[in-house]
Every structure is written in C-alpha cells, then in structure tokens.
Enzyme design. Sequence first.
Site, PDB file in Angstrom:
ATOM      1  N   TRP A  35      37.643  38.579  38.355  1.00 22.48           N
ATOM      2  CA  TRP A  35      37.106  39.222  39.561  1.00 22.48           C
ATOM      3  C   TRP A  35      36.245  40.440  39.233  1.00 22.48           C
ATOM      4  CZ3 TRP A  35      37.209  39.127  44.933  1.00 22.48           C
ATOM      5  CH2 TRP A  35      36.978  40.352  45.586  1.00 22.48           C
ATOM      6  N   ASN A  37      34.207  43.720  41.403  1.00 19.10           N
ATOM      7  CA  ASN A  37      33.627  44.356  42.593  1.00 19.10           C
ATOM      8  C   ASN A  37      32.718  45.504  42.181  1.00 19.10           C
ATOM      9  OD1 ASN A  37      36.718  45.149  42.679  1.00 19.10           O
ATOM     10  ND2 ASN A  37      35.802  46.746  43.875  1.00 19.10           N
ATOM     11  N   ASP A  38      32.828  46.656  42.759  1.00 21.98           N
ATOM     12  CA  ASP A  38      31.796  47.710  42.667  1.00 21.98           C
ATOM     13  C   ASP A  38      31.143  47.928  41.294  1.00 21.98           C
ATOM     14  OD1 ASP A  38      33.337  48.069  44.918  1.00 21.98           O
ATOM     15  OD2 ASP A  38      33.884  50.122  44.479  1.00 21.98           O
ATOM     16  N   GLN A  54      34.105  47.299  38.512  1.00 21.37           N
ATOM     17  CA  GLN A  54      35.502  47.062  38.847  1.00 21.37           C
ATOM     18  C   GLN A  54      35.841  45.628  38.450  1.00 21.37           C
ATOM     19  OE1 GLN A  54      37.827  49.510  41.027  1.00 21.37           O
ATOM     20  NE2 GLN A  54      36.709  50.271  39.259  1.00 21.37           N
ATOM     21  N   SER A  98      36.791  53.033  41.125  1.00 21.62           N
ATOM     22  CA  SER A  98      35.361  53.284  40.905  1.00 21.62           C
ATOM     23  C   SER A  98      35.040  54.720  40.500  1.00 21.62           C
ATOM     24  CB  SER A  98      34.594  52.947  42.177  1.00 21.62           C
ATOM     25  OG  SER A  98      34.504  51.550  42.279  1.00 21.62           O
ATOM     26  N   ASP A 162      36.276  57.504  44.076  1.00 23.17           N
ATOM     27  CA  ASP A 162      34.912  57.083  43.733  1.00 23.17           C
ATOM     28  C   ASP A 162      33.986  58.254  43.389  1.00 23.17           C
ATOM     29  OD1 ASP A 162      36.105  54.720  44.566  1.00 23.17           O
ATOM     30  OD2 ASP A 162      35.099  54.693  46.507  1.00 23.17           O
ATOM     31  N   TRP A 299      33.979  42.666  51.192  1.00 24.25           N
ATOM     32  CA  TRP A 299      35.434  42.540  51.334  1.00 24.25           C
ATOM     33  C   TRP A 299      35.784  41.547  52.448  1.00 24.25           C
ATOM     34  CZ3 TRP A 299      38.022  43.946  47.405  1.00 24.25           C
ATOM     35  CH2 TRP A 299      37.644  45.060  46.647  1.00 24.25           C
TER      36      TRP A 299
END
Length: 488
Positions: A35, A37-38, A54, A98, A162, A299
Amino acid sequence: MKEKIEQVNRYIKENRHRVNHCYRGKFHLLPPIGWMNDPNGFVYYKNEYHLFYQFYPYDSVWGPMHWGHAKSKDLIHWEELPVALAPSEVYDRNGCFSGSAIVIDDKLVLIYTGHVEEGNVRTETQCMAVSHDGIHFEKYAGNPVIGEKHINGIADIADFRDPKIMKYDNHYYTVVASKTEDNRGQILLFESDNCFDWRFKSVLLVGKEDQGIMWECPDLFELDGKWVLIMSPIEMKRKGNQYWNLNSTLAFIGGVDWESGYFQVENFHEIDGGLDFYAPQTCVNDKGERYLVAWQQMWHRNIPTHDLNHGWAGMMTIPRKLSIKNNRLYQEIPETLTSQLTIQERFSGQVDQSELVFSSAVKQQQYLILELEKPEDFELIYARNVINQQGVKISYNENNQVLSLGRERLGHKIIGKEEPYADIRHLNISDPPKSLTLEILRDINSIELFVNGQTMSMTFYEKEFGTDIVLTNADKLNIKTLEFYDIA
Ligand code: FRU
C-alpha cells in the site's frame, strides 16, 4: 530501527514477484508491493529528486506506516531505494506518519509524525531522522522534537501531524496540521534556529466552518512573489463544482506576516478537480522551479488492485511544475516528460463529419493535446472499447465553461459506499478561455488532464483495454491542434 528496516526490505525482495503488473504505470511512482498513500519528504538532494511515501508493504491496505523511498533525475524515471523509516520506537510504534525533508550541510534531514495508539488514546508528535548518504536514516536521539509541551492549550495531541519544514530568513519553520476544539482545520507554525530545538510561533491559519473538520498535510512556500499555503481538508463542504470528494485539497494564495506569524488570504481554490488526488506536497530544485506531487487516490474508496488481489494499491501523480497566474496555482506537465514524446498522429483543420474516430490510436502510455480556437461543446471519449463502447469521458460545455471527466460504467467499480457523488467530476475553467488547450496524460490506469493550468486526476481500471479515440461535434470545432504521442 536497523532490524526493522532489514526485515521489511527482505520481505519486499522475497515477495515482490507476487505483484500483478496489469494496471501498473510506467512513469508514475508506485509501491513495489503493498500500500502507498501520501507523498513525503519530497526534496532535491545532490542533483536528484528524492520522494518518500506512506508505505505499508505487508498488505495492499493501509497499516502501520513506513516511509518508502525512491529517487529520480527527471521526475519521470524513479529508482527504488530501501525503505527509509519503519515504526520502531516508543514514540512512533504505530506508524511513521507523513512529513517532509530538508537538506542541511549535505545531510538529508527528515521530520515526520510519530503515531501512537493506546486503547482510545492517540498521541501524535513530531520526530526527526538524519542521513549522511541519502539512503540510510537514523532517528534523532532527542525525539520527539515537538510534542505536548509545545501545544498545551493550543491544539489536541491526538490530531497533530504532517510537519512540512522550510528555511526562511535564516530560521527554520515547520507547519503542522491540527484542528480547533470545534472541529475546524488549523495550521500551526513552529520556529527553530538549529532545526532540532523548536518553539511554537503561531496559529498560521484557522479554517472556516465549511472548510473541513481537520486539515492534513500542509505545505507553505513562496512562489512568484506570493506565499502559498496548501493543505488537504477532511470533509470539506461541496460548493458548486468544487470539493466533491470526501476529502479535498486547497490552495490559499496570499502573504505571511512573519512578525505575528499569520497567513493573509487573498484567494483560495481546489488544487485538482478530479476524483483521485490527495495530500499534495512540493519541492524546489536548484533552478528555483517548484514541483507538486500528490497521492493519486482518495480515502474510503475500493481500490480494484486490492479487490482483485494484485498485491499493491496507490500511486503518485506526475509531478507538476507550479507557478502563479491570476492569483491561482498554475500547473504544467514537466518538460522532462514533454521532451521525450514520439509523435503518432497529427490532425488539424476543418472536418465535415460530426464524429472523428481514431481507431486503434490508443497507447497505454500516451500524451494527447487538443487545442481549440473559440471552443464549442465537445465530447472526447478516450480509450473507447469497440465492443461495449465505454471509455473515459471528457466533455466540455461552452455555455458555462465546464470541463467534465468521468469513469461511469467503465471497468471495475471504485467509489466506496460512503460516497454520495458518482464517478464524474466537473471543473469550472477559471479564466474563460478564448482558446482551450487540453492535454491528456495517460499511464495505463491513470489519466491526468491539464487545461489552461488547471488539472483533473483520475484512476480507472478497464476490464478490456479500449483502443479508439473519439471526438464528437468535430464539424463545429475549430481544431488548431490535435496530436497523439507515444510516451516511450
Ligand atoms: C493523509 C494522512 C496524514 C497521515 C497519513 C497516515 O492522507 O491521513 O494526515 O499522516 O495519511 O498515513
């Protein structure tokens, strides 16, 4: 952390062959397995762009966050590097969330959020890690560097994450996302003289009621004489054609009063009008050019590569070159990509049939440009399948100057149950054009539209690959340019 890093890199090496490549793009950054993400830590270091992200390698769903890592000379070809951060310490044991990067005296310095969950109690603090070679990172012994004592009475430690770092006027600054007691987003500003000892400076900006219940992933930078603050609001209220995704992205353009530490907003707008775009982050290179990259997903969606057991999920957008025009962000495809194109087909002039069909014109990596003088309504169906007639639908409505992009009835279904709005998005062309330049960038399952400096990004998952490109209302259009290019 060393053991954890060795363990995860070993896992990736031993399992990456299990990943199904059917929907994997060629010039976008993807996780080798698992997986993503950011984007995190986007930085120009020793003549190369480094981009972290991420990462949960052990499954194609979100899990305890690591930082994946890659580098590139041109923002198009990415070289995979070993995992940079893994949860390993008391303060980040449930995830290295993040954050960002800065170069200090040849060292690559990261700042990220240590995420901890104990029962119902969540603690998020800001932590640092340093590398001398740009590959191996050591967490700072004084972690966390920003925690409870810095924000007592100002923000809740449960939603404090973040960090994005920068240097300005001989000081280091970090913006961090948080929320107010009454559930509005706010961005906090911290200051340091040496980059490791931090003090609270100010609440840089507080969101209005309709601007989301929490702001994530802020970034603050100077561009063309303005200050820009970008962030990703959770549950921003839909307004006209803007903010249709559950979570959105926002750019505030204006100035910063560095005495008080307040951001003065002159204008704001959604950064990308598509379906899949979140948590953008920017970096500046040695020529002063600024590029923005985002997670090309959203998301609360069903991601087909997970549902189909392909062993991976999530990708980045193409990094876009940024400037300011008319007090808005203006985004362009990087020249490192447009300089690598091979022409396939060129078309211009007047047509007498209403539907122009280019059979078998579609490539899995492709760039298409359509320039219209005095634009009229049209529909461009990209990758239309000869059997079911479905494809990516791009249409323009001249009356209200709206461009639409949709994946309705196309391939594997994506939108999650929680989402009220269908697989289509509309973009108001901000500066009503005398001529319209539409650029389409396709990399297998990703389509990014660039139209007069605005963008729409979307993933799609065809069951059978479409082959045709169709333009409707062609006899009414004044086509200045229509060109297709293969991206080798
Ligand atoms: C944004 C985000 C961040 C957080 C990270 C966790 O997409 O929720 O706020 O740091 O993802 O993976």
